[in-house]
Design a protein around this motif. Structure first.
Motif, short mmCIF file in Angstrom:
data_model
loop_
_atom_site.label_atom_id
_atom_site.label_comp_id
_atom_site.label_asym_id
_atom_site.label_seq_id
_atom_site.Cartn_x
_atom_site.Cartn_y
_atom_site.Cartn_z
N VAL A 21 -5.10 -2.35 1.55
CA VAL A 21 -4.81 -3.48 2.44
C VAL A 21 -3.56 -4.22 1.97
O VAL A 21 -2.67 -4.54 2.77
CB VAL A 21 -6.02 -4.43 2.54
N VAL A 22 -3.47 -4.49 0.68
CA VAL A 22 -2.29 -5.17 0.13
C VAL A 22 -1.04 -4.34 0.38
O VAL A 22 -0.01 -4.85 0.84
CB VAL A 22 -2.47 -5.47 -1.38
N PHE A 23 -1.11 -3.04 0.09
CA PHE A 23 0.03 -2.15 0.27
C PHE A 23 0.49 -2.14 1.74
O PHE A 23 1.67 -2.32 2.03
CB PHE A 23 -0.33 -0.73 -0.18
N ILE A 24 -0.43 -1.94 2.66
CA ILE A 24 -0.09 -1.85 4.08
C ILE A 24 0.46 -3.17 4.59
O ILE A 24 1.48 -3.20 5.30
CB ILE A 24 -1.31 -1.37 4.91
N ALA A 25 -0.18 -4.27 4.22
CA ALA A 25 0.31 -5.59 4.66
C ALA A 25 1.70 -5.87 4.11
O ALA A 25 2.58 -6.36 4.83
CB ALA A 25 -0.66 -6.69 4.23
N ASP A 26 1.92 -5.54 2.86
CA ASP A 26 3.22 -5.76 2.24
C ASP A 26 4.31 -4.96 2.95
O ASP A 26 5.37 -5.50 3.30
CB ASP A 26 3.17 -5.37 0.75
N ILE A 27 4.08 -3.70 3.18
CA ILE A 27 5.07 -2.85 3.83
C ILE A 27 5.30 -3.30 5.27
O ILE A 27 6.45 -3.36 5.75
CB ILE A 27 4.64 -1.36 3.78
N ALA A 28 4.24 -3.67 5.97
CA ALA A 28 4.39 -4.13 7.35
C ALA A 28 5.23 -5.40 7.43
O ALA A 28 6.13 -5.51 8.29
CB ALA A 28 3.01 -4.37 7.97
N GLY A 111 -2.17 -2.45 -5.48
CA GLY A 111 -1.57 -2.57 -4.14
C GLY A 111 -0.17 -3.15 -4.20
O GLY A 111 0.75 -2.67 -3.54
N GLY A 112 0.02 -4.19 -5.01
CA GLY A 112 1.34 -4.80 -5.16
C GLY A 112 2.33 -3.87 -5.83
O GLY A 112 3.48 -3.75 -5.40
N ALA A 113 1.90 -3.21 -6.89
CA ALA A 113 2.80 -2.29 -7.61
C ALA A 113 3.25 -1.16 -6.70
O ALA A 113 4.43 -0.80 -6.68
CB ALA A 113 2.10 -1.74 -8.85
N PHE A 142 10.57 -13.78 -3.56
CA PHE A 142 9.54 -12.79 -3.87
C PHE A 142 8.86 -12.34 -2.59
O PHE A 142 9.29 -12.70 -1.50
CB PHE A 142 8.55 -13.35 -4.90
N ASN A 143 7.80 -11.54 -2.71
CA ASN A 143 7.12 -10.97 -1.55
C ASN A 143 5.61 -10.94 -1.77
O ASN A 143 5.13 -11.38 -2.81
CB ASN A 143 7.69 -9.58 -1.25
N LEU A 144 4.89 -10.40 -0.81
CA LEU A 144 3.43 -10.31 -0.91
C LEU A 144 3.00 -9.45 -2.10
O LEU A 144 2.05 -9.79 -2.81
CB LEU A 144 2.83 -9.74 0.39
N ALA A 145 3.71 -8.35 -2.33
CA ALA A 145 3.36 -7.48 -3.46
C ALA A 145 3.45 -8.23 -4.78
O ALA A 145 2.55 -8.14 -5.62
CB ALA A 145 4.28 -6.26 -3.47
#
Length: 169
Positions: A21-28, A111-113, A142-145
């Motif tokens: 979820v973290v990965f997908i939200a960050d990329i989106a 997810g962030g990494a 910075f960002n969500l990740a």
């Protein structure tokens, strides 16, 4: 000798959904920023007296550490992210799924990494878009990740402090 079977249902690996979820939200969010914002500080969107949205590139790590190097840092930081991800996933495999605190912390970091390593591999830099400031002092963008990594790290530190105080009692 046969390998032990991985038990996703009962091990901490069950919490990898949170990393996804973290990965997908960050990329989106990063794609939205890239597609809808101009690059740089001149194109920032002022939302609050202490917060802007903007679109900038970070060739380094946290606080633009090593960003002025020749490019080797891209692969160095990607390698670190993969090693840390593997290590945390291994620890999650050893933890029971009911151990929520550490599994959530590890999943946030994973997810962030992976969100930032995706940027490094695909773009050659990390996309940052959150700008907090006080007066003329701006924290590095910075960002969500990055946020997920920091929250996960703080959770691990708090767990360590909590564990030490429990042991004393």
């Amino acid at each position: 000798m046969s390998q032990p079977e991985i038990d996703f249902k009962h091990s901490g690996l069950r919490w990898l959904w949170l990393a996804a979820v973290v990965f997908i939200a960050d990329i989106a969010i990063k794609w939205l920023v890239m597609d809808n914002m101009g690059y740089g500080w001149n194109h920032r969107i002022e939302l609050l007296p202490f917060f802007n949205l903007l679109y900038v590139h970070n060739y380094g790590a946290a606080f633009s550490f090593l960003s002025e190097q020749s490019g080797w840092q891209r692969w160095f930081f990607s390698g670190i992210a993969f090693v840390v991800t593997g290590m945390l996933a291994y620890w999650m495999r050893k933890l029971p799924a009911q151990e929520k605190w550490n599994n959530v912390a590890y999943a946030l970091i994973i997810g962030g990494a992976l969100g930032n390593v995706f940027d490094r591999i695909v773009h050659g830099y990390v996309i940052d878009y959150l700008d907090f400031f006080v007066g003329n002092y701006h924290w590095p963008a910075f960002n969500l990740a990055d946020s997920a990594i920091c929250i996960g790290a703080v959770m691990i530190i708090l767990d360590g402090l909590r564990g030490k105080s429990s042991a004393k009692a």
